[in-house]
Design a protein around this motif. Structure first.
Motif, PDB file in Angstrom:
ATOM      1  N   PHE A   1     -18.816  -2.255  22.064  1.00  0.00           N
ATOM      2  CA  PHE A   1     -20.104  -2.545  21.430  1.00  0.00           C
ATOM      3  C   PHE A   1     -21.014  -3.320  22.378  1.00  0.00           C
ATOM      4  N   THR A   2     -20.438  -4.230  23.150  1.00  0.00           N
ATOM      5  CA  THR A   2     -21.255  -5.081  24.024  1.00  0.00           C
ATOM      6  C   THR A   2     -21.965  -4.259  25.108  1.00  0.00           C
TER       7      THR A   2
ATOM      8  N   LEU B   1     -23.415  -1.556  24.802  1.00  0.00           N
ATOM      9  CA  LEU B   1     -24.595  -0.876  24.256  1.00  0.00           C
ATOM     10  C   LEU B   1     -25.858  -1.715  24.385  1.00  0.00           C
ATOM     11  N   ALA B   2     -25.709  -3.011  24.700  1.00  0.00           N
ATOM     12  CA  ALA B   2     -26.877  -3.892  24.803  1.00  0.00           C
ATOM     13  C   ALA B   2     -27.864  -3.419  25.861  1.00  0.00           C
TER      14      ALA B   2
ATOM     15  N   PHE C   1     -32.758  -3.211  24.076  1.00  0.00           N
ATOM     16  CA  PHE C   1     -32.277  -4.522  23.668  1.00  0.00           C
ATOM     17  C   PHE C   1     -32.322  -5.506  24.832  1.00  0.00           C
TER      18      PHE C   1
END
Lengths: 121, 337
Positions: B98-99, B101-102, B112
């Motif tokens: 998930f990280t 995707l920043a 983002f």
């Protein structure tokens, strides 16, 4: 980019959310799921037989060889990335230098190839 | 997003950023839910089956039901397992997925984090998931799990190398690791300005290595059901197992988005007269096509043998990726400078 640090705050927010999701989901799950451990349930799976000995057996040395090769070429990548970013500002000389550097590592790859490190059996 | 990022940081704006990121997390979870449904449907159709069609209209709630089922399953931890590592491993697999995707930019305005080391950040973090697989396999204290974990690790590190080297060609052309700059460098109005065409060798290597990194067919040896039961997550049940699966599908999202950004021109239209269509639509179209291709490959190819797997990575993809780097550098030297 005067608010440079903001972007890293966003990264930190993503990291926090990434940690929160498993923590929250597993905590909520604990309230919902049954908990009735029995001895057979808690034994490790080995095709339905009683597990023989320890599960953490010795494994093939080959995996270690691949890990070693990975480290070498990953370090090469660490050098390739800044080189590629700055390439347009640098001259022909750095291209030759990088060819020599990659060439030396390729010799290493060829050596491993000849020594049958890359062959599975 | 851009507007919030350029203001000085206060608690209020940090909260707004947090809410945006939380909304994005929900979108990603929604994507995963329906990617699984879509994958089962597509593969069903390709095999002349119907696919899930029972739960809800057209089977739309099938995955939702599956997730709920996993949530209320009993969570068993084997007696011999290394408890702490066993519990950490699934979370450790998900967090980097998930990280990363920043840093993905979706349009000119919608992104983002705009890091100048974006690509390096992605590559570095995505490597951590390998560690989670080895940890999970080791902590289970199970022979199948250990072998599966080792196999995953060997495969992922073998394909990580061609994957990261195939990107160097793109970095050379755009002179930046910032993903927004990489997309901006592909703006020429026409689709042949995208990195896909000047970097066709790099793209092919990248795509093959990416499929392998995702542990998907034809490179799904770590989960080879017929020989290793399920690989590194054989002892996992319930929601801990779900987190391994979730990480896998979040990486499908990440790789599809990264491929779009690096090779398919991000939000740029394929031709100047198509510019009236918003950039986000183009991004989503390309993204959806890559996701579909991944499912398509899964339905089409047989699994490779374990001895072919390593030779392909080291003997073919790595030399080709290096060759691509120097060809690109030579091209820049001769024709651009």
């Amino acid at each position: 980019m005067d608010n440079y640090v903001n972007h890293y705050v966003v990264v930190a927010i993503f990291l926090v959310l990434g940690i929160l999701l498993p923590v929250v989901a597993l905590t909520v799950g604990r309230l919902l799921r049954p908990h009735k451990p029995t001895e057979p349930k808690r034994s490790t799976y080995e095709s339905g037989n009683e597990p023989v000995g320890e599960g953490q057996v010795r494994f093939n040395i080959r995996y270690y060889m691949f890990a070693l090769m990975f480290v070498i070429f990953d370090v090469e990548t660490v050098f390739l990335y800044p080189w590629a970013v700055a390439y347009n500002k640098l001259g022909l000389f750095v291209l030759v230098e990088m060819v020599i550097f990659a060439g030396m590592l390729l010799v290493g790859l060829l050596y491993a190839w000849k020594k049958r490190v890359l062959k599975w059996n | 997003m851009g507007a919030w990022l350029n203001e000085p940081l206060t608690w209020g704006s940090a909260l707004i950023l947090f809410l945006w990121a939380a909304l994005f997390l929900l979108i990603v979870l929604g994507f995963v839910t329906y990617a699984i449904y879509y994958e089962r449907k597509v593969i069903g159709w390709m095999q002349l089956r119907i696919g899930p069609n029972r739960v809800g209209p057209l089977g739309l709630f099938q995955t939702v039901a599956d997730i709920f089922k996993l949530l209320i399953k009993e969570d068993t931890i084997p007696r011999k397992a290394d408890r702490l590592l066993f519990i950490i491993a699934p979370a450790l697999a998900f967090i980097p997925s998930f990280t990363v995707l920043a840093v993905i930019p979706y349009t000119e305005k919608l992104y983002f984090a705009d890091l100048n080391v974006g690509l390096l950040y992605y590559v570095a973090l995505s490597g951590i998931t390998t560690l989670a697989m080895v940890l999970g396999g080791w902590a289970s204290n199970n022979k199948y799990a250990l072998l599966g974990g080792m196999r995953s690790a060997a495969q992922m590190i073998s394909y990580e190398v061609p994957l990261v080297i195939s990107i160097v060609g793109v970095i050379l052309l755009s002179g930046s690791l910032n993903l927004r700059d990489i997309v901006a460098a592909q703006d020429g109005g026409w689709f042949w300005n995208w990195n896909l065409f000047p970097q066709i060798i790099g793209f092919i290597v990248f795509f093959i290595a990416a499929v392998s990194e995702l542990n998907r067919t034809p490179f799904d040896l770590p989960e080879a059901e017929s020989e290793l039961v399920a690989g590194y997550h054989v002892e996992y049940s319930g929601f801990r197992f779900a987190f391994f699966m979730l990480a896998e599908y979040v990486y499908v999202y990440a790789i599809a988005a990264l491929t779009t950004v690096l090779f398919l021109g991000g939000w740029h239209a394929p031709a100047p007269f198509l510019d009236f269509v918003p950039g986000i639509i183009w991004f989503l179209l390309k993204f959806a096509f890559i996701v579909f291709s991944l499912f398509w490959i899964r339905a089409t190819f047989p699994r490779v043998r374990v001895d072919q797997l390593m030779s392909l990575g080291w003997k073919v993809l790595l030399p080709v990726a290096l060759l691509n780097v120097f060809l690109t550098a030579l091209y820049l030297e001769l024709f651009v400078k």
